[in-house]
Motif scaffolding. Structure first.
Motif, PDB file in Angstrom:
ATOM      1  N   GLU A   1     -59.216  20.098 -30.880  1.00  0.00           N
ATOM      2  CA  GLU A   1     -58.145  20.057 -29.864  1.00  0.00           C
ATOM      3  C   GLU A   1     -58.223  18.779 -29.035  1.00  0.00           C
ATOM      4  OE1 GLU A   1     -55.497  21.502 -28.789  1.00  0.00           O
ATOM      5  OE2 GLU A   1     -55.428  23.160 -30.225  1.00  0.00           O
ATOM      6  N   GLU A   2     -59.452  18.380 -28.728  1.00  0.00           N
ATOM      7  CA  GLU A   2     -59.621  17.184 -27.895  1.00  0.00           C
ATOM      8  C   GLU A   2     -59.246  15.910 -28.670  1.00  0.00           C
ATOM      9  OE1 GLU A   2     -63.629  16.517 -26.509  1.00  0.00           O
ATOM     10  OE2 GLU A   2     -62.955  15.229 -24.866  1.00  0.00           O
ATOM     11  N   ILE A   3     -59.580  15.887 -29.955  1.00  0.00           N
ATOM     12  CA  ILE A   3     -59.185  14.726 -30.772  1.00  0.00           C
ATOM     13  C   ILE A   3     -57.662  14.652 -30.800  1.00  0.00           C
ATOM     14  CG2 ILE A   3     -59.403  13.553 -33.007  1.00  0.00           C
ATOM     15  CD1 ILE A   3     -61.776  15.413 -33.653  1.00  0.00           C
ATOM     16  N   LYS A   4     -57.061  15.820 -31.008  1.00  0.00           N
ATOM     17  CA  LYS A   4     -55.594  15.879 -31.059  1.00  0.00           C
ATOM     18  C   LYS A   4     -54.993  15.363 -29.753  1.00  0.00           C
ATOM     19  CE  LYS A   4     -52.730  19.236 -30.096  1.00  0.00           C
ATOM     20  NZ  LYS A   4     -52.181  20.578 -30.008  1.00  0.00           N
ATOM     21  N   ARG A   5     -55.494  15.897 -28.641  1.00  0.00           N
ATOM     22  CA  ARG A   5     -54.964  15.494 -27.322  1.00  0.00           C
ATOM     23  C   ARG A   5     -55.093  13.989 -27.113  1.00  0.00           C
ATOM     24  NH1 ARG A   5     -57.802  19.610 -24.769  1.00  0.00           N
ATOM     25  NH2 ARG A   5     -59.307  18.199 -24.147  1.00  0.00           N
ATOM     26  N   THR A   6     -56.248  13.447 -27.505  1.00  0.00           N
ATOM     27  CA  THR A   6     -56.473  12.009 -27.321  1.00  0.00           C
ATOM     28  C   THR A   6     -55.464  11.200 -28.131  1.00  0.00           C
ATOM     29  OG1 THR A   6     -58.827  12.541 -27.104  1.00  0.00           O
ATOM     30  CG2 THR A   6     -58.269  10.222 -27.380  1.00  0.00           C
ATOM     31  N   ALA A   7     -55.259  11.618 -29.381  1.00  0.00           N
ATOM     32  CA  ALA A   7     -54.338  10.887 -30.255  1.00  0.00           C
ATOM     33  C   ALA A   7     -52.898  11.008 -29.749  1.00  0.00           C
ATOM     34  CB  ALA A   7     -54.450  11.421 -31.686  1.00  0.00           C
ATOM     35  N   VAL A   8     -52.516  12.225 -29.369  1.00  0.00           N
ATOM     36  CA  VAL A   8     -51.135  12.453 -28.927  1.00  0.00           C
ATOM     37  C   VAL A   8     -50.863  11.646 -27.661  1.00  0.00           C
ATOM     38  CG1 VAL A   8     -49.566  14.201 -27.981  1.00  0.00           C
ATOM     39  CG2 VAL A   8     -50.910  14.711 -30.026  1.00  0.00           C
ATOM     40  N   SER A   9     -51.821  11.632 -26.760  1.00  0.00           N
ATOM     41  CA  SER A   9     -51.626  10.878 -25.528  1.00  0.00           C
ATOM     42  C   SER A   9     -51.556   9.371 -25.822  1.00  0.00           C
ATOM     43  CB  SER A   9     -52.753  11.219 -24.552  1.00  0.00           C
ATOM     44  OG  SER A   9     -52.906  10.216 -23.619  1.00  0.00           O
TER      45      SER A   9
END
Ligand code: 5AD
Ligand code: SF4
Length: 351
Positions: free
Chosen positions: A75-83
């Motif tokens: 989830e954190e990897i996803k959030r970082t990429a999306v941001s």
């Protein structure tokens, strides 16, 4: 612009300032003619420093028991990429880790799909090492479109010495099947390993060309503590700059990033020199700050000023690019064979 192998070798070996200036000027001309003035800023998220490999040069090799290991939750990897994509405007992101099978095919496919669901056309590159054909096929189908996979050196004996239990031909085979699947490839050598000859470095340039890599990525070797090569001498800025310039002349349409290893040993001066001598891209670190210092493939890797904060880093880099008379690329770059329409269809997304 044509250069003979013999001349390339002499230029690489030589240390005549005038010759170096001419080489850099020719590379800059070739860059302007072939890929224009745009400079792309890519982002890299180092999501795990676990690695099952034991490369002699690398600080996160499995044998280095001194470093603290981390795995970013999906989830954190996803959030970082999306941001990075939605808030900072990144068009191309590299998801990098050591060879860490905790992130299995299902987890990675989920990650790629989830990022695409929330981002508008962000090109995703994987830098996860040695996985089989099927895994890369599944991840391509999930929406990954590039791989960062260095061949490290074209000197087979040296390759197999610094990467124990790995085979050079398998490495090349991987790059070939990745291209066959449809991936854009980013590959190239480490520059300045002990025992690496100038002849083999010239071969590295021709190998990048032969493999038709989209991105010719190379950087100086920097000794890492806790590794068998910790007391070796590292690669130099001038050798790395010569490699960039020669690559631009021999393989003119490549995207050539100024790598973080070169920035690390040469600072802003080297960034500018590389940009004016054939380079046309940057790679900024987007790893959340609490993990950065542990992704220590070489010493003090993530303690650079330019990696302070992503927004600030992009701002500083944009200034530098403009001061060199260049433009920041807002798309995927002119040299990628991608446009809005075919990228959207490749990723099964709305145009
Ligand atoms: N110095 C420079 N580059 C390194 N890499 C790994 N260790 C080092 C080092 N000590 C590079 C390798 C690898 C990439 C992820 O980082 O080329 O493929
Ligand atoms: Fe692992 Fe890559 Fe480092 Fe080798 S270079 S030890 S594969 S992270």
């Amino acid at each position: 612009m044509i250069i003979l192998r013999e001349n390339a070798l002499n230029l690489l070996k030589g240390n005549n300032t005038k010759e170096f200036e001419v080489l850099v000027a020719l590379a800059n001309l070739s860059r302007a003619e072939n890929v224009g003035d745009q400079v792309c800023i890519h982002g890299i998220i180092e999501f795990s420093n676990y690695c099952s490999q034991n490369c002699l040069y690398c600080g996160i090799r499995t044998g280095n028991k001194k470093i603290k290991r981390y795995r970013m939750p999906l989830e954190e990897i996803k959030r970082t990429a999306v941001s990075a994509s939605n808030n900072l405007g990144y068009k191309m992101l590299v998801l990098q880790s050591g060879e860490d099978l905790w992130y299995d095919t299902d987890k990675l496919a989920w990650l790629i799909k989830s990022i695409h669901k929330e981002c508008r056309r962000c090109l995703l590159f994987l830098s996860i090492g040695d996985r089989d054909y099927n895994t890369y096929k599944v991840l391509y189908n999930a929406g990954a479109r590039g791989v960062l996979f260095r061949f490290e050196t074209s000197d087979v004996a040296l390759y197999e010495k610094v990467r124990p239990n790995c085979s050079f031909s398998e490495r090349i085979n991987h790059l070939e099947f990745m291209r066959e699947i449809g991936y854009l490839t980013a590959s190239g050598p480490i520059i300045g390993l002990h025992g690496q000859t100038m002849e083999s470095l010239v071969d590295d340039i021709y190998l990048m060309k032969k493999l038709k890599v989209t991105m010719a990525t190379m950087g100086p070797f920097i000794p890492a503590s806790g590794t068998p090569l910790e007391d070796n001498i590292g690669g130099t800025v001038s050798l790395a700059l010569k490699m960039i310039a020669l690559t631009r002349i021999i393989y003119p349409r490549a995207r050539i990033p100024v790598t973080t290893a070169l920035e690390k040993i040469g600072g802003n001066e080297a960034r500018i020199a590389a940009l004016n001598g054939g380079g046309n891209a940057f790679m900024l670190n987007l790893t959340p700050s609490q993990y950065r210092e542990y992704y220590a493939i070489y010493d003090d890797k993530n303690k650079m000023e330019s990696h302070l904060h992503s927004l600030q880093a992009v701002g500083e880099l944009t200034k530098l690019i403009k001061a060199c008379g260049r433009k920041v690329c807002r798309g995927w770059g002119t040299d990628f064979t991608l446009n809005k329409k075919n990228f959207a269809s490749l990723c099964n997304m709305e145009g």
